[in-house]
Motif scaffolding. Structure first.
Motif, PDB file in Angstrom:
ATOM      1  N   CYS A   1       0.887  -1.162   0.000  1.00 24.26           N
ATOM      2  CA  CYS A   1       0.000   0.000   0.000  1.00 24.26           C
ATOM      3  C   CYS A   1       0.923   1.208   0.000  1.00 24.26           C
ATOM      4  O   CYS A   1       1.583   1.495   1.012  1.00 24.26           O
TER       5      CYS A   1
ATOM      6  N   ALA B   1       0.228   4.264   0.021  1.00 22.76           N
ATOM      7  CA  ALA B   1      -0.217   5.323   0.942  1.00 22.76           C
ATOM      8  C   ALA B   1       0.306   5.051   2.358  1.00 22.76           C
ATOM      9  O   ALA B   1       0.752   5.967   3.046  1.00 22.76           O
ATOM     10  N   CYS B   2       0.257   3.783   2.777  1.00 22.58           N
ATOM     11  CA  CYS B   2       0.845   3.417   4.072  1.00 22.58           C
ATOM     12  C   CYS B   2       2.349   3.655   4.045  1.00 22.58           C
ATOM     13  O   CYS B   2       2.932   4.136   5.023  1.00 22.58           O
TER      14      CYS B   2
ATOM     15  N   CYS C   1      -6.100  -2.209   1.539  1.00 25.41           N
ATOM     16  CA  CYS C   1      -5.770  -1.481   2.759  1.00 25.41           C
ATOM     17  C   CYS C   1      -7.050  -0.872   3.329  1.00 25.41           C
ATOM     18  O   CYS C   1      -7.684  -0.042   2.679  1.00 25.41           O
TER      19      CYS C   1
ATOM     20  N   HIS D   1      -6.716   3.106   4.084  1.00 27.92           N
ATOM     21  CA  HIS D   1      -6.777   4.049   2.964  1.00 27.92           C
ATOM     22  C   HIS D   1      -7.844   3.682   1.935  1.00 27.92           C
ATOM     23  O   HIS D   1      -8.040   4.421   0.968  1.00 27.92           O
TER      24      HIS D   1
HETATM   25 ZN   LIG Z   1      -2.685   1.948   3.282  1.00 33.17          ZN
END
Ligand SMILES: [Zn+2]
Ligand SMILES: [Zn+2]
Length: 172
Positions: free
Chosen positions: A104, A106-107, A126, A129
């Motif tokens: 992910c 974004a993570c 995820c 997100h």
């Molecule tokens: Zn994420």
């Protein structure tokens, strides 16, 4: 030997795992430390007087699962609590993917490391997100490398940064 700001004396190679970090990512970081500098996981395994189990774990092969003896041997070698070492592995009974590495982005932008739960077969995206996980580079379609090799945080083929892949993740 510099031991950081901890009150208790820790060896120079002591490395604190991140929350939910995968065994593959942790040992990649561990082995790259200047105080360790061991590129081959088999060598680290041998130092703990084990067979090539570390290499298997770094590739997400957990069948057979790590034994208590193996965990204690590697924990002792790297001066990490057994409980913290065990937290790098999937819980028993959790089936994991090993043919592809998932991400992910974004993570990763929030905190740059590979989460063990991304490899769970039960995890499709995820939750935080609401994004699907990536297993290939959105720019060049190369498979995401094993987390032990995430030193640069980018696609090994085209160099696209993991953090830049966020905008190419599909909604989940
Ligand atoms: Zn994420
Ligand atoms: Zn790429």
């Amino acid at each position: 030997m510099v031991t950081g700001d901890s009150e208790e004396q820790r060896p120079a190679w002591y490395l604190e795992p991140f929350e939910g970090e995968s065994v593959s990512h942790y040992f990649g970081r561990f082995r790259r430390q200047p105080a360790v500098s061991i590129s081959n996981p088999a060598r680290l395994s041998r130092l703990a007087k084990m067979g090539p189990v570390l290499s298997r774990w770094e590739q997400f092969y957990f069948n057979p699962p790590p034994t208590q003896t193996e965990l204690e041997a590697i924990a002792k070698l790297i001066s990490l609590d057994v409980e913290k070492l065990m937290a790098l592995f999937p819980p028993s009974g959790e089936r994991t993917l090993h043919r592809s590495t998932r991400l992910c982005a974004a993570c990763y932008r929030d905190a740059p490391y590979h989460r063990m739960e991304w490899q769970f077969q039960s995890v499709a995206g995820c939750e935080k997100h609401r994004l699907r996980l990536l297993s290939r580079c959105p720019a060049c379609d190369t498979k995401i490398a094993l987390p032990r090799d995430w030193e640069l945080g980018a696609c090994k083929q085209c160099g696209m940064k993991f953090v830049s892949m966020v905008k190419r993740q599909k909604c989940y």
